[in-house]
Enzyme design. Structure first.
Site: not given
Ligand code: AMP
Length: 207
Positions: A126, A154
């Site tokens: 990605r 990322r």
């Molecule tokens: P994502 O883009 O949704 O994969 O989120 C990237 C990172 O942000 C995750 O691996 C967590 O470290 C943090 N994160 C995003 N959403 C949450 C959530 N609802 N609760 C806790 N950490 C979150």
């Protein structure tokens, strides 16, 4: 209608969210995007969140719940699509309570089901655009096909962080599937197909 998108990292939540917003006029709330914006701004919240995010760990519940509650309060009458939230049962229960206080409710949890090997393959390829947020792959090269911005990987899409994110998903987020199944709001979708096919299934399930 308010919905949440569930699924392992790389299951296609961001891609399906874009399509759902275009079709149904949802307000899209991605906690991952909100947290990354806070990290970029260098706010206190961003500084706290960064260490967890880089390691592929979840940011503590109270931080993320506060962030989402503030947003929902601003415009309680909109239809929300929550992407990447909730990720723990505590967050799911808090979301139900917050929506109830605002006189509304969560209608469905759309669960994108993809097996772990496919997710690892997708995440390690990605790439995202620094300018417009387009989600693509290493095959796009270094230039965004949508806006010409620079594509990057990322930090949490590096191999070690991916492994940790999947363990975190299995231990902390999977129990949510039972939570939503138990209260009749779970819609299981086969997320292994191409994005348009997945979207056709999502649309059929929601209608
Ligand atoms: P994502 O883009 O949704 O994969 O989120 C990237 C990172 O942000 C995750 O691996 C967590 O470290 C943090 N994160 C995003 N959403 C949450 C959530 N609802 N609760 C806790 N950490 C979150």
């Amino acid at each position: 209608m308010n919905i949440v998108l569930l699924g392992a990292p790389g299951a296609g939540k961001g891609t399906q969210a874009e399509k759902l917003v275009a079709e149904f006029n949802f307000k899209h709330v991605s906690t991952g995007d909100l947290l990354r914006a806070a990290v970029r701004e260098g706010s206190d919240l961003g500084k706290k969140a960064k260490t967890y995010m880089d390691a592929g760990d979840l940011v503590p519940d109270e931080i993320v719940i506060g962030l989402v509650e503030e947003l929902l309060k601003k415009d309680p009458s909109s239809s929300y699509l929550l992407d990447g939230f909730p990720r723990t049962t505590t967050q799911a229960v808090s979301l139900d309570t917050a929506l109830d206080k605002l006189g509304t409710k969560l209608d469905y949890a759309v669960n994108l089901v993809v097996d772990n090997d496919a997710v690892v393959a997708r995440l390690s390829k990605r790439r995202c655009c620094k300018m417009c947020g387009y989600i693509g792959s290493a095959d796009d090269g270094s230039t965004c096909p949508k806006c010409g911005g620079e594509m990057f990987q990322r930090d949490d899409d590096q191999e070690e962080a991916i492994k940790n994110r999947l363990v975190t998903f299995d231990t902390q987020t999977k129990p949510l599937i039972d939570y939503y199944k138990g209260n009749g709001r779970l819609l299981d979708i086969d997320g292994s197909k191409m994005p348009d096919e997945v979207f056709a299934q999502v649309k059929a399930a929601l209608s």
